[in-house]
Design a protein around this motif. Structure first.
Motif, PDB file in Angstrom:
ATOM      1  N   ASN A 250       0.718  -1.050  -0.032  1.00  0.00           N
ATOM      2  CA  ASN A 250      -0.175   0.571  -0.004  1.00  0.00           C
ATOM      3  C   ASN A 250       1.053   0.942   0.085  1.00  0.00           C
ATOM      4  N   GLU A 251       2.146   1.515   0.714  1.00  0.00           N
ATOM      5  CA  GLU A 251       3.021   2.519   0.432  1.00  0.00           C
ATOM      6  C   GLU A 251       3.924   2.457  -0.818  1.00  0.00           C
ATOM      7  N   LYS A 252       3.749   1.790  -1.649  1.00  0.00           N
ATOM      8  CA  LYS A 252       4.345   1.195  -2.219  1.00  0.00           C
ATOM      9  C   LYS A 252       3.935   2.335  -3.120  1.00  0.00           C
ATOM     10  N   LYS A 253       2.290   1.588  -3.070  1.00  0.00           N
ATOM     11  CA  LYS A 253       1.305   3.015  -3.968  1.00  0.00           C
ATOM     12  C   LYS A 253       0.928   3.766  -4.032  1.00  0.00           C
ATOM     13  N   GLU A 254       1.135   4.697  -2.768  1.00  0.00           N
ATOM     14  CA  GLU A 254       1.274   5.592  -2.314  1.00  0.00           C
ATOM     15  C   GLU A 254       2.164   7.055  -3.009  1.00  0.00           C
ATOM     16  N   ILE A 255       2.943   5.424  -2.676  1.00  0.00           N
ATOM     17  CA  ILE A 255       4.810   7.008  -3.156  1.00  0.00           C
ATOM     18  C   ILE A 255       4.778   6.739  -4.610  1.00  0.00           C
ATOM     19  N   GLU A 256       4.422   5.598  -4.907  1.00  0.00           N
ATOM     20  CA  GLU A 256       4.512   5.645  -7.180  1.00  0.00           C
ATOM     21  C   GLU A 256       3.733   6.469  -7.740  1.00  0.00           C
ATOM     22  N   LYS A 257       2.037   6.951  -6.627  1.00  0.00           N
ATOM     23  CA  LYS A 257       1.312   7.929  -7.670  1.00  0.00           C
ATOM     24  C   LYS A 257       2.087   9.535  -6.965  1.00  0.00           C
ATOM     25  N   GLN A 258       3.158   9.327  -5.773  1.00  0.00           N
ATOM     26  CA  GLN A 258       3.208  11.119  -5.496  1.00  0.00           C
ATOM     27  C   GLN A 258       5.108  11.079  -6.957  1.00  0.00           C
ATOM     28  N   ILE A 259       5.802   9.794  -7.471  1.00  0.00           N
ATOM     29  CA  ILE A 259       6.042   9.693  -7.975  1.00  0.00           C
ATOM     30  C   ILE A 259       5.496  10.522  -9.883  1.00  0.00           C
ATOM     31  N   THR A 260       4.145   9.977  -9.915  1.00  0.00           N
ATOM     32  CA  THR A 260       3.210  10.169 -11.115  1.00  0.00           C
ATOM     33  C   THR A 260       3.606  12.123 -10.724  1.00  0.00           C
ATOM     34  N   LEU A 261       2.819  12.148  -9.577  1.00  0.00           N
ATOM     35  CA  LEU A 261       2.585  13.257  -9.775  1.00  0.00           C
ATOM     36  C   LEU A 261       4.083  14.669  -9.841  1.00  0.00           C
TER      37      LEU A 261
ATOM     38  N   ASP B 245      18.973  20.284 -20.744  1.00  0.00           N
ATOM     39  CA  ASP B 245      17.788  19.906 -19.767  1.00  0.00           C
ATOM     40  C   ASP B 245      16.971  19.840 -20.363  1.00  0.00           C
ATOM     41  N   SER B 246      16.278  20.339 -21.690  1.00  0.00           N
ATOM     42  CA  SER B 246      15.413  20.114 -22.770  1.00  0.00           C
ATOM     43  C   SER B 246      14.484  18.627 -22.797  1.00  0.00           C
ATOM     44  N   PRO B 247      13.629  19.126 -22.849  1.00  0.00           N
ATOM     45  CA  PRO B 247      12.505  17.423 -22.447  1.00  0.00           C
ATOM     46  C   PRO B 247      12.639  16.577 -23.774  1.00  0.00           C
ATOM     47  N   GLU B 248      13.199  17.494 -25.151  1.00  0.00           N
ATOM     48  CA  GLU B 248      13.152  16.757 -26.086  1.00  0.00           C
ATOM     49  C   GLU B 248      14.174  15.766 -26.287  1.00  0.00           C
ATOM     50  N   LEU B 249      14.852  16.189 -25.184  1.00  0.00           N
ATOM     51  CA  LEU B 249      16.403  15.250 -24.861  1.00  0.00           C
ATOM     52  C   LEU B 249      15.939  13.756 -23.870  1.00  0.00           C
ATOM     53  N   ASN B 250      15.147  13.973 -23.187  1.00  0.00           N
ATOM     54  CA  ASN B 250      14.576  13.041 -22.148  1.00  0.00           C
ATOM     55  C   ASN B 250      13.777  11.989 -22.649  1.00  0.00           C
ATOM     56  N   THR B 251      14.463  10.755 -23.669  1.00  0.00           N
ATOM     57  CA  THR B 251      13.827  10.047 -24.375  1.00  0.00           C
ATOM     58  C   THR B 251      14.354   8.578 -23.769  1.00  0.00           C
TER      59      THR B 251
ATOM     60  N   ASN C 199       6.916  13.586 -11.433  1.00  0.00           N
ATOM     61  CA  ASN C 199       7.115  13.720 -12.773  1.00  0.00           C
ATOM     62  C   ASN C 199       6.574  14.818 -13.811  1.00  0.00           C
ATOM     63  N   SER C 200       4.621  14.750 -13.276  1.00  0.00           N
ATOM     64  CA  SER C 200       4.213  15.946 -13.847  1.00  0.00           C
ATOM     65  C   SER C 200       4.837  17.151 -13.448  1.00  0.00           C
ATOM     66  N   GLU C 201       5.085  17.624 -12.855  1.00  0.00           N
ATOM     67  CA  GLU C 201       5.478  18.814 -12.321  1.00  0.00           C
ATOM     68  C   GLU C 201       6.928  18.600 -12.742  1.00  0.00           C
ATOM     69  N   ILE C 202       7.720  17.866 -13.018  1.00  0.00           N
ATOM     70  CA  ILE C 202       8.933  17.754 -13.848  1.00  0.00           C
ATOM     71  C   ILE C 202       9.104  18.508 -14.768  1.00  0.00           C
ATOM     72  N   LYS C 203       7.966  17.791 -16.081  1.00  0.00           N
ATOM     73  CA  LYS C 203       8.034  17.901 -17.047  1.00  0.00           C
ATOM     74  C   LYS C 203       7.231  19.374 -17.569  1.00  0.00           C
ATOM     75  N   ARG C 204       6.302  19.955 -17.004  1.00  0.00           N
ATOM     76  CA  ARG C 204       5.808  21.395 -16.530  1.00  0.00           C
ATOM     77  C   ARG C 204       7.156  22.225 -16.655  1.00  0.00           C
TER      78      ARG C 204
END
Length: 557
Positions: free
Chosen positions: A269-280, A358-364, A282-287
């Motif tokens: 359960n803790e892992k699922k919460e951490i993965e959810k936080q990682i997804t959030l 650091d451009s997202p295009e390079l993050n392949t 990563n979204s912030e990183i892309k922004r």
């Protein structure tokens, strides 16, 4: 029964030792010498059975080895007109000449040399055998004893040495009695080291195989030891007690599994919460990466670094409507591209590339290789420190790349940019951590030299400039020589606190040809001087400054 119990105890001790063993290093097989003792015996017998005849007959010495030995010693001790220490008579020149003819005949001298070579060769082989080392038990696991193999090595060494010493003693006796052929040498040639070599190789192979499978071997030893303890308990008549203990252990295992399953669910359960936080996240990183991609932000960072480096007349501006950049002077006026030097173009391109990584295009998700090919080309010392600091920053951004490659022909820049990598505070060999490679080209072929330590690298920045000049001179790269010479003179002037180059001809040559036009035929002779004439002007500079010894010390043709 007693013997069986003793064997069980010994087996138990072996298993316990095996469980406590630390993993050993892989052992490399030693090579025992291959020596043909038959040849040594044959050569020794040949010498012993050889009889030489003196060219000059001395009746009182003939067929008497003891007198011959005595006369030879007397010849070495006495001079003409001396009195003989044995008989008291005067030693005449005729007597000396006669004895020398007796002992120093060509055939005798050759034979003496042959004996000496044989003795020397045998001594050398004896020394080689004495250096044979025994196996070290600490390199092997306890179950692989080296005792028997070492005993065989010791015995064989002794056999070889005794055999060779017997040959040597006979040769030494022959050396003292050259004219005696009454020698009887009966020796049995020892067997070779081949059988011992096979035993050594087998023992090392078993130990290395154990190392490769140490985890499995320890697991097997543990299982066997458990079975051993079970057998002991059974023999002691405590089987029923053991069965009761087994039931208790089963219950404990069931309870432990239940607790473990609960912990696994909790962690899941803790892992699922951490993965959810990682997804959030990563979204912030892309922004943020999208924001970083904004040309205005990149330009702002580039302009700040240019300004801090003293480039007040070099500023970038992004024209959104036309999607291109302008270069401005300090007063805001636009600079034409033709007004910008090669060095300024290079530093702008360098900084833009760095800020765009650091451009997202390079993050392949694929591994990346960052390569810089002589980033200091046509830049002054101020830009050099900016470039060095940016390169160090990038090198430490391990998240941006898998491999980082920096190429330069400028040894002065190389020493500065790699200083923090080569001079380590932890005492480790920097050349084993990072790759330092020198490419030496003669115009046709390029030699790749992988530096292994600091002794193979450039020693000082100033000395490296002279090495660079020598390389360019030998390969007739005269257009590149001027830039290196200019830096040599500038370094010498600063260090010694003297005036610069006052010779108008050489000053113009060195300064004008220190920068290259971006357009033109690369094969064109840009200065009109030969490499010898260029070196002549450099020599003249040091001569004018009373430093010709300094020049000769660094320039050795």
């Amino acid at each position: 029964m007693q013997d069986s119990k003793k064997l069980l105890e010994e087996e138990k001790a072996k298993l316990e030792k095996m469980l406590n063993e630390n993993e050993k290093q892989i052992i490399f097989e030693p090579t025992l010498p291959i020596i043909n003792l038959e040849d040594y015996l044959k050569s020794t017998k040949s010498i012993l059975q050889t009889k030489v005849e003196a060219k000059v007959i001395v009746p009182e010495l003939e067929n008497d080895p003891e007198k011959q030995s005595f006369a030879k010693t007397g010849l070495e001790l006495h001079h003409e007109n001396d009195h003989c220490a044995f008989c008291g008579k005067e030693v005449t020149s005729n007597r000396i000449t006669k004895l020398k003819s007796f002992f120093e005949a060509d055939e005798i001298l050759d034979f003496q040399n042959r004996i000496k070579k044989g003795i020397t060769k045998i001594s050398s082989v004896i020394s080689e055998i004495e250096k044979i080392e025994l196996l070290k038990q600490k390199q092997f696991y306890s179950q692989f004893s080296v005792k028997d193999v070492n005993q065989c090595i010791d015995d064989k060494k002794r056999e070889y040495i005794d055999f060779l010493k017997s040959c040597k003693v006979k040769l030494e006796e022959k050396e003292k009695n050259l004219f005696d052929d009454n020698y009887n040498l009966k020796l049995e040639v020892p067997e070779s080291f081949i059988h011992i070599q096979t035993n050594i190789n087998d023992l090392i192979k078993k130990s290395n195989e154990f190392t490769k499978n140490i985890d499995l071997n320890k697991k097997t030893a543990k299982e066997n030891l458990i079975l051993h303890y079970v057998a002991e308990k059974c023999e002691e008549g405590k089987l029923e007690k053991l069965q009761g203990e087994i039931e208790i252990l089963k219950t404990a295992r069931h309870n432990a599994k239940k607790i473990l399953d609960n912990e696994i669910d909790k962690i899941s359960n803790e892992k699922k919460e951490i993965e959810k936080q990682i997804t959030l996240e990563n979204s912030e990183i892309k922004r943020l990466q999208t924001k970083i991609k904004n040309p205005e932000i990149i330009i702002q960072k580039i302009n700040e670094k240019l300004l801090k480096s003293g480039k007040t007349n070099l500023k970038l501006k992004y024209i959104e409507t036309e999607k291109h950049y302008q270069i401005l002077n300090s007063d805001g006026t636009t600079r034409e591209i033709t007004e910008i030097s090669t060095g300024e173009k290079n530093i702008i391109a360098f900084l833009y590339f760095k800020e765009s990584l650091d451009s997202p295009e390079l993050n392949t998700g694929k591994s990346k290789i960052i390569i810089f090919d002589d980033p200091m080309n046509s830049n002054d010392d101020t830009m050099q420190y900016l470039i060095i600091s940016e390169l160090e920053y990038l090198y430490n951004r391990k998240d941006l790349y898998e491999h980082f490659v920096l190429l330069t022909h400028n040894s002065h820049f190389y020493l500065k940019v790699t200083h923090s990598r080569r001079v380590r505070r932890d005492g480790k060999n920097a050349y084993e951590i990072d790759n330092f490679i020198r490419l030496n080209s003669d115009g046709e072929l390029t030699n790749i030299i992988h530096l292994k330590n600091k002794k193979e690298d450039f020693v000082t920045q100033y000395g490296s400039l002279w090495k660079e000049l020598k390389f360019l001179y030998e390969h007739d790269k005269k257009d590149f020589m001027c830039n290196t010479i200019r830096r040599i003179i500038e370094t010498y002037v600063v260090f010694n606190g003297i005036s610069g180059n006052k010779n108008a001809e050489s000053k113009m040559l060195f300064n004008t040809n220190s920068h290259y036009s971006e357009v033109g035929d690369l094969e064109t002779d840009t200065n009109g001087y030969s490499r010898e004439q260029i070196m002549g002007l450099l020599r003249q500079y040091f001569q004018d400054n009373n430093a010709i010894k300094h020049y000769n010390n660094y320039w050795k043709e």
